[in-house]
Design an enzyme around this catalytic site. Structure first.
Site, PDB file in Angstrom:
ATOM      1  N   THR A   1     -25.828 -37.590  -8.624  1.00 26.46           N
ATOM      2  CA  THR A   1     -27.195 -37.158  -8.932  1.00 26.46           C
ATOM      3  C   THR A   1     -27.639 -36.972  -7.391  1.00 26.46           C
ATOM      4  OG1 THR A   1     -29.514 -37.601  -9.308  1.00 26.46           O
ATOM      5  CG2 THR A   1     -27.855 -39.412  -9.012  1.00 26.46           C
TER       6      THR A   1
ATOM      7  N   TYR B   1     -31.875 -45.805 -10.932  1.00 28.95           N
ATOM      8  CA  TYR B   1     -31.138 -44.615 -11.590  1.00 28.95           C
ATOM      9  C   TYR B   1     -30.232 -44.458 -10.438  1.00 28.95           C
ATOM     10  CZ  TYR B   1     -29.678 -40.125 -12.479  1.00 28.95           C
ATOM     11  OH  TYR B   1     -28.921 -38.962 -12.878  1.00 28.95           O
TER      12      TYR B   1
END
Ligand code: UDP
Length: 331
Positions: free
Chosen positions: A117, A141
Site C-alpha cells: 500500500t 495498517y
C-alpha cells in the site's frame, strides 16, 4: 501448474481471479470469507475456505495443485480500525503472512506477489512519490504491510523465492463486464461512498476537511481502476515467470484528484445531484498522495486501459446499480 490467490473472494482479489481465468490460468482461491463473498469467486476457480496461516492446508494445496505462484491479497485494510486494534492488524497482515511465506519457501513456490500500500510512505515528502522515498507509515495498517515487505525481502535473499511487492494507491471502479465489484458492507472509500449517494443508497455524504493546502482545500489522491491493478499483477507475474528479479513497484496513474473533483465527476457521470456536507478533517488523512508509476511501466510493460476518472466512476456507479437490483431481488 496453478496460481493461488489468497483473499480471492474480496474486492481486488476477485478481479484478479477473473483476470487470471481470462488468460487461461488454473486458479485456486484461499479465503475464509471474513469480508469476502463466495459468489464473487467464479465457478471455474477452486474455492478453499480456510486461513492463510493454516500451514497444513496451504502446503497440501500447493502440492496437490502444483502452485507456481502465490498472489497474496488476504488481509485487513481499514486504517482507523488498525489504530483501534493494532495487534489484530499485526496478526492478520504480518504474522499470518509470515506463515504463508514460510509455506511458500518450504514447498519451493518460486513466485510471490504481495498487495502492499501507499500507506507505507505515510505523508510523502515528494509528490509524485517514487519507490525509493522514505518509508514512514503513520498507522499500524501501513506498518503491518511494511513489515511483510521486509520479511519477503529477507526470505527472498535466503531462499529460492522471487517476489513482487505492489504498492496500491486508491483503488476504485469495477470489472467493466460487471462480473465482480466492490461489495464490502459499510465501505468508507470515497468513490464507493459517492456512488452509493448517487444511487440513493445513502442520503448525501460528508467531505472530510476543506482547509487543506490544495487548490480547492480538499485532499488529493491518485485513483486507479481495479482492472488496471489486476493487469499490473498479471504483468508482474509474467515478468517473474520470465526470470525477473524481486522488485517493489507503485500502482497508480501519477495523476491526483481532489475529493471535490471526484464528487463532481460522480454527479456529472450520473447526472444526479446529492447533498454534500462540508465537515471537519478526518484523523490521519495525508494532504496529497500521488504515485510515480514509471517503474511498473518500465519493468512490467504495464499499460493502463482505464486511466480516466470518469471511466472509473462510471464503472463504480454501474456496479452500485447492479448491487441495488440484485439486493432488491433478494428482498
Ligand atoms: N473522503 C471524504 N468523504 C468520504 C470518504 C472519504 O471526504 O465519505 C476523503 C478522505 O478524507 C480522503 C479521500 O476522500 O481525503 C480518500 O479517502 P479514502 O477513504 O477513499 O481513501 P484513503 O486515501 O484514506 O485510503
Amino acid at each position: 501448474m496453478a496460481v493461488l490467490v489468497t483473499g480471492g473472494a474480496g474486492y481486488i482479489g476477485s478481479h484478479m481471479v477473473w483476470r487470471m481465468l481470462d488468460q487461461g490460468e488454473d486458479v485456486v482461491v484461499l479465503d475464509r470469507l471474513s469480508t469476502g463473498f463466495d459468489w464473487a469467486v467464479p465457478a471455474e476457480a477452486e474455492l478453499i475456505l480456510g486461513d492463510i496461516a493454516d500451514q497444513a492446508l496451504v502446503e497440501e494445496t500447493i502440492a496437490r495443485r502444483g502452485i507456481d505462484a502465490i498472489i497474496h491479497f488476504a488481509g485487513s485494510i481499514v486504517v482507523p480500525d488498525s489504530v483501534a486494534d493494532p495487534l489484530g492488524y499485526y496478526l492478520n497482515n504480518t504474522v499470518k503472512s509470515r506463515a504463508l511465506i514460510e509455506s511458500a519457501v518450504r514447498c519451493g513456490v518460486p513466485h510471490f506477489i504481495f498487495s502492499s500500500t501507499a500507506a507505507v510512505y505515510g505523508t510523502p515528502e515528494t509528490s509524485p512519490v517514487a519507490e525509493g522515498a522514505a518509508l514512514q507509515p503513520e498507522s499500524p495498517y501501513g506498518t503491518s504491510k511494511l513489515m511483510t515487505e521486509i520479511m519477503l525481502r529477507d526470505a527472498a535473499a535466503a531462499h529460492d523465492l522471487a517476489y513482487t511487492v505492489l504498492r496500491y494507491f486508491n483503488v476504485a471502479g469495477a470489472d467493466p463486464g460487471l462480473r465482480t465489484g466492490q461489495s464490502t458492507k459499510g465501505a468508507t472509500h470515497l468513490i464507493k461512498v459517492a456512488a452509493e449517494a448517487a444511487t440513493g443508497k445513502r442520503a448525501g455524504m460528508d467531505v472530510f476537511g476543506t482547509d487543506y493546502p490544495t487548490p480547492d482545500g480538499t485532499c488529493i489522491r491518485d485513483y486507479i481502476h481495479v482492472s488496471d491493478l489486476a493487469d499490473a499483477h498479471a504483468a508482474a507475474l509474467a515478468r517473474l515467470r520470465a526470470g525477473g528479479a524481486s522488485i517493489t513497484a507503485n500502482c497508480g496513474y501519477g495523476k491526483g484528484y481532489s475529493v471535490l473533483e471526484v464528487i463532481d465527476a460522480v454527479k456529472r457521470v450520473t447526472g444526479r445531484d446529492f447533498e454534500i456536507r462540508l465537515g471537519e478533517r478526518r484523523a490521519g488523512d495525508a494532504v496529497s498522495i500521488v504515485a510515480d508509476p514509471a517503474l511498473a511501466k518500465a519493468e512490467f510493460g504495464w499499460r493502463p486501459r482505464f486511466d480516466d476518472l470518469d471511466t472509473i466512476v462510471s464503472h463504480a456507479v454501474r456496479w452500485e446499480e447492479h448491487l441495488r437490483v440484485a439486493n432488491s431481488g433478494k428482498a
